[in-house]
Scaffold this active site. Structure first.
Site, PDB file in Angstrom:
ATOM      1  N   GLN A  35      -5.155  -1.986   9.231  1.00 36.30           N
ATOM      2  CA  GLN A  35      -5.015  -3.289   8.592  1.00 36.30           C
ATOM      3  C   GLN A  35      -5.612  -4.381   9.483  1.00 36.30           C
ATOM      4  OE1 GLN A  35      -3.897  -3.675   5.483  1.00 36.30           O
ATOM      5  NE2 GLN A  35      -4.177  -5.888   5.530  1.00 36.30           N
ATOM      6  N   ASP A  44     -11.536   2.265   3.456  1.00 35.04           N
ATOM      7  CA  ASP A  44     -11.874   0.844   3.302  1.00 35.04           C
ATOM      8  C   ASP A  44     -13.362   0.630   3.032  1.00 35.04           C
ATOM      9  OD1 ASP A  44      -9.804  -1.056   3.438  1.00 35.04           O
ATOM     10  OD2 ASP A  44      -9.561  -0.765   5.594  1.00 35.04           O
ATOM     11  N   LYS A 103       0.837  -1.201   0.000  1.00 30.61           N
ATOM     12  CA  LYS A 103       0.000   0.000   0.000  1.00 30.61           C
ATOM     13  C   LYS A 103       0.873   1.254   0.000  1.00 30.61           C
ATOM     14  CE  LYS A 103      -3.850  -2.501   1.967  1.00 30.61           C
ATOM     15  NZ  LYS A 103      -4.668  -2.949   3.098  1.00 30.61           N
TER      16      LYS A 103
HETATM   17  N1  GUN Z   1      -7.199  -7.286   5.479  1.00 38.91           N
HETATM   18  C1  GUN Z   1      -7.469  -8.004   4.352  1.00 38.91           C
HETATM   19  N2  GUN Z   1      -8.069  -7.231   3.430  1.00 38.91           N
HETATM   20  C2  GUN Z   1      -8.167  -6.009   3.977  1.00 38.91           C
HETATM   21  C3  GUN Z   1      -8.683  -4.767   3.496  1.00 38.91           C
HETATM   22  O1  GUN Z   1      -9.211  -4.642   2.384  1.00 38.91           O
HETATM   23  N3  GUN Z   1      -8.582  -3.726   4.364  1.00 38.91           N
HETATM   24  C4  GUN Z   1      -8.049  -3.833   5.595  1.00 38.91           C
HETATM   25  N4  GUN Z   1      -8.010  -2.755   6.374  1.00 38.91           N
HETATM   26  N5  GUN Z   1      -7.553  -4.956   6.073  1.00 38.91           N
HETATM   27  C5  GUN Z   1      -7.617  -6.039   5.252  1.00 38.91           C
END
Ligand code: GUN
Length: 289
Positions: A96, A119, A52
């Protein structure tokens, strides 16, 4: 059989986002700012968060990655989120998942300012998706819909089957397919005779989290197969998806590879969501002047 090139499709989206970032900088004198919080050292999360940050760099979005100790208390994490909520220079906040045991994901998600919820996990945004009111869409389902569109696959009137009912992928992608006028079936661990259901699919989205669980005998010829899995092959320990690519690909009209399918698209959509949040906040502040 066509392999859907998630890397190439996501590169195009990132180029579009980079252009939007340049415009925003010209208009407001600063770039969008995404804050990412990781708690602990879950190996998959370490990789995702690094990817990211890299994508932010590529498109010109400012990134702050905050790494908190595995033993961080829920209260300390919530304080960090509140501090970012109050920081006018931060446009997007991503925590996350999964979080270490003892921390309520629900409380953390509820605490994120909904205008910074890149998200699309906040209850306000979830409600917006299900009620068709303005909202931020979750990145992976949004990316899946873009992959279908880029491949010329219109879900309208098609039988779509989704394996998995998570809040992150299964449920929202089912709703998006429904909104695109597909007839949608959601399968899960208690589904009886899964192969008979998956064989009815013209579009199959697999978000089960189980390595190579969909095999060639489970799909009908001409199916469009989207593999959301990020697994390790128990035999080779190599990265693989929920779909057994070698047996499914010969049956499929289109199929996403792992890696290089859904994953890069999720991150490109995160960049797009961050730009959207920044635009909404900065344009909003502009209007209130
Ligand atoms: N863990 C797995 N996929 C995601 C996601 O799309 N966003 C977040 N914040 N954590 C994740």
């Amino acid at each position: 059989m066509n392999i859907i090139d998630g890397k190439a499709i996501s590169a195009k989206l990132k180029a579009k986002v980079a252009e939007g970032v340049r415009e925003l900088r010209e208009k407001y004198g600063r770039e969008p700012h995404l804050a990412v919080i990781r708690v602990g050292e879950d190996p998959a999360s370490v990789v995702y968060v690094r990817n990211k940050a890299r994508a932010c760099e590529e498109v010109g979005i400012k990134n702050t990655t905050i790494v908190l100790d595995e033993k961080t208390s829920e209260e300390d994490l919530l304080l960090t989120v509140r501090r970012l909520n109050a920081d006018d220079g931060v446009d997007g906040i991503l925590v996350q998942l999964p979080l270490p045991e003892g921390i309520s994901e629900e409380k953390v998600i509820d605490t994120i300012d909904r205008s910074k919820d890149v998200d699309g996990f906040h209850p306000y945004n979830v409600a917006g998706l299900w009620q068709k009111t303005p909202h931020m869409s979750p990145c992976t389902p949004k990316g899946i819909m873009k992959l279908l569109e880029a491949s010329g696959v219109d879900p309208k009137g098609k039988r779509a089957v989704v394996i998995g009912r998570s809040n992150i992928v299964g449920l929202p992608v089912a709703k998006m397919l429904l909104d695109a006028n597909a007839t949608v079936t959601v399968c899960h661990t208690r589904t009886v005779d899964l192969p008979s259901v998956t064989r009815s699919a013209e579009i199959l989205v697999v978000a089960a989290g189980k390595a190579k669980m969909v095999t060639g005998d489970m799909v009908s010829p001409g199916c469009v197969v989207i593999d959301v899995g990020m697994d390790r092959d128990p035999e080779t320990n190599k990265l693989c998806g929920d779909v057994d690519f070698d047996t499914v690909a010969p049956e499929a009209a289109f199929i996403t590879p792992v890696p290089g399918g859904v994953g890069p698209m999720t991150i490109a959509c995160l960049m797009e969501n961050t730009l959207e949040c920044a635009r909404a906040r900065l344009d909003g502040a502009d209007r209130s002047l």
